[in-house]
Write an enzyme that holds these catalytic residues in place. Structure first.
Site, mmCIF file in Angstrom:
data_model
loop_
_atom_site.group_PDB
_atom_site.id
_atom_site.type_symbol
_atom_site.label_atom_id
_atom_site.label_comp_id
_atom_site.label_asym_id
_atom_site.label_seq_id
_atom_site.Cartn_x
_atom_site.Cartn_y
_atom_site.Cartn_z
ATOM 1 N N CYS A 1 0.838 -1.213 0.000
ATOM 2 C CA CYS A 1 0.000 0.000 0.000
ATOM 3 C C CYS A 1 0.871 1.260 0.000
ATOM 4 O O CYS A 1 1.671 1.470 0.909
ATOM 5 C CB CYS A 1 -0.905 -0.006 1.233
ATOM 6 S SG CYS A 1 -1.775 1.565 1.444
ATOM 7 N N GLU B 1 -5.553 7.600 8.424
ATOM 8 C CA GLU B 1 -5.307 8.550 7.310
ATOM 9 C C GLU B 1 -3.791 8.833 7.267
ATOM 10 O O GLU B 1 -3.225 9.406 8.217
ATOM 11 C CB GLU B 1 -6.084 9.854 7.447
ATOM 12 C CG GLU B 1 -7.559 9.704 7.073
ATOM 13 C CD GLU B 1 -7.765 9.263 5.629
ATOM 14 O OE1 GLU B 1 -7.175 9.855 4.725
ATOM 15 O OE2 GLU B 1 -8.510 8.296 5.421
ATOM 16 N N SER B 2 -3.169 8.474 6.146
ATOM 17 C CA SER B 2 -1.708 8.495 6.058
ATOM 18 C C SER B 2 -1.070 9.825 6.445
ATOM 19 O O SER B 2 -0.132 9.863 7.251
ATOM 20 C CB SER B 2 -1.264 8.099 4.647
ATOM 21 O OG SER B 2 -1.851 8.948 3.677
ATOM 22 N N LYS C 1 -10.840 -8.538 6.452
ATOM 23 C CA LYS C 1 -10.303 -7.758 7.559
ATOM 24 C C LYS C 1 -10.669 -8.368 8.912
ATOM 25 O O LYS C 1 -11.834 -8.743 9.132
ATOM 26 C CB LYS C 1 -10.862 -6.331 7.486
ATOM 27 C CG LYS C 1 -10.342 -5.562 6.286
ATOM 28 C CD LYS C 1 -10.988 -4.211 6.136
ATOM 29 C CE LYS C 1 -10.594 -3.628 4.800
ATOM 30 N NZ LYS C 1 -11.363 -2.474 4.402
ATOM 31 N N VAL D 1 -5.556 1.196 5.798
ATOM 32 C CA VAL D 1 -4.184 1.306 6.268
ATOM 33 C C VAL D 1 -3.544 2.510 5.576
ATOM 34 O O VAL D 1 -3.919 2.827 4.434
ATOM 35 C CB VAL D 1 -3.377 0.020 5.967
ATOM 36 C CG1 VAL D 1 -3.904 -1.135 6.778
ATOM 37 C CG2 VAL D 1 -3.359 -0.326 4.482
HETATM 38 N N1 LIG Z 1 -6.921 8.293 2.377
HETATM 39 C C1 LIG Z 1 -6.347 7.115 2.923
HETATM 40 C C2 LIG Z 1 -6.229 6.072 1.843
HETATM 41 C C3 LIG Z 1 -5.633 4.776 2.365
HETATM 42 C C4 LIG Z 1 -6.031 3.597 1.488
HETATM 43 O O1 LIG Z 1 -6.894 3.723 0.607
HETATM 44 N N2 LIG Z 1 -5.419 2.448 1.734
HETATM 45 C C5 LIG Z 1 -5.900 1.271 1.069
HETATM 46 C C6 LIG Z 1 -4.818 0.250 0.788
HETATM 47 S S1 LIG Z 1 -3.657 0.803 -0.402
HETATM 48 C C7 LIG Z 1 -6.899 0.625 2.008
HETATM 49 O O2 LIG Z 1 -6.681 0.548 3.194
HETATM 50 N N3 LIG Z 1 -8.020 0.182 1.471
HETATM 51 C C8 LIG Z 1 -9.042 -0.368 2.291
HETATM 52 C C9 LIG Z 1 -9.804 -1.402 1.560
HETATM 53 O O3 LIG Z 1 -9.294 -1.928 0.566
HETATM 54 O O4 LIG Z 1 -10.899 -1.729 2.040
HETATM 55 C C10 LIG Z 1 -4.979 7.451 3.532
HETATM 56 O O5 LIG Z 1 -4.353 8.406 3.068
HETATM 57 O O6 LIG Z 1 -4.573 6.762 4.484
#
Ligand SMILES: N[C@@H](CCC(=O)N[C@@H](CS)C(=O)NCC(=O)O)C(=O)O
Length: 232
Positions: free
Chosen positions: A28, A80-81, A55, A68
């Site tokens: 990710c 949130e990153s 999950k 994540v």
């Molecule tokens: N806006 C979020 C985006 C994080 C994100 O989209 N991560 C993906 C993995 S690359 C995730 O956790 N997706 C959750 C899912 O697939 O349900 C951030 O900046 O943390």
């Protein structure tokens, strides 16, 4: 603690008091942002990978969005990153990654937030093979900004938050070649120097994947069966 991703039904890995934990997925780019901050600032932590298609219940209890990166320490949970990365920079000692000047900080945050458009285009191109023109237009802004700042967005001496926040997508740029696209040094001279410099950074080297591994993951994801544990 296993590197393999925890799935639905698994038991919660107990978290010791005072230990910082990051919930992550190895491929990710958002989690990579915060993992780079952990590395760059040498922050002791433990890593728990989660299976994003299955999950664990205890993960969703902590972060209802199930995304994540997510951080946990004692009774605190942060997700949130960019917010995770900023929290780490605010709370932990070591290299200060965010500029103290409010205007500079705002400028950097603008560049980080608006990079979402480039990140979106990147995945769209990989999905659809759509032309790269709009992505190039976005990246021109970053190339120009670098020409004023130096080797890093943080200046000539060291990377700062914005360098680490943008990096994950540049590590993945070679994937565009699968669709017949390539960015050239003539078009993006400053970004090219930056990419070479970033590859030398110990934090980047420690957690990076090569293009073949990224390609394997993206293909498995596209086929609906993401190989989160690839290589373990
Ligand atoms: N806006 C979020 C985006 C994080 C994100 O989209 N991560 C993906 C993995 S690359 C995730 O956790 N997706 C959750 C899912 O697939 O349900 C951030 O900046 O943390």
């Amino acid at each position: 603690m296993s590197q393999k991703s925890y799935v639905t039904g698994s038991a919660y890995p107990p978290l010791e008091n005072g230990v910082l934990r990051i919930y992550s997925m190895r491929f990710c780019p958002y989690a990579q942002r915060t993992r780079l901050v952990l590395q760059q600032k040498n922050i002791p932590h433990e890593n728990v990978n989660v299976h994003l298609k299955k999950k664990p219940e205890w993960f969703l209890e902590r972060n209802p969005f199930g995304s994540v990166p997510t951080l946990e320490i004692n009774d605190k949970v942060i997700y949130e990153s960019n917010i995770c990365s900023q929290y780490l920079d605010d709370v932990y000692p070591g290299d200060k990654l965010t500029p103290s000047d409010p205007y500079q900080k705002a400028r950097d945050q603008m560049l980080i937030d608006t990079f979402g458009k480039a990140a979106g285009l990147f995945y769209k191109i990989l999905r659809t093979g759509e032309d790269i023109g709009e992505l190039k237009k976005c990246l021109e802004r970053y190339d120009k900004e670098l020409s004023k700042r130096g080797k890093y967005f943080g200046g000539n001496n060291k990377p700062c938050m914005i360098d680490l926040a943008l990096w994950p997508w540049f590590e993945r740029l070679e994937q565009l070649e699968e669709k017949g696209f390539k960015l050239t040094e003539a078009e993006f001279p400053n970004l090219f120097v930056w990419v070479k410099t970033m590859y030398q950074l110990p934090a980047v080297k420690t957690i990076m994947f090569d293009n073949a591994s990224h390609m394997h993951f993206i293909k498995s994801n596209r086929e609906g069966n993401p190989d989160y544990d690839f290589g373990l």
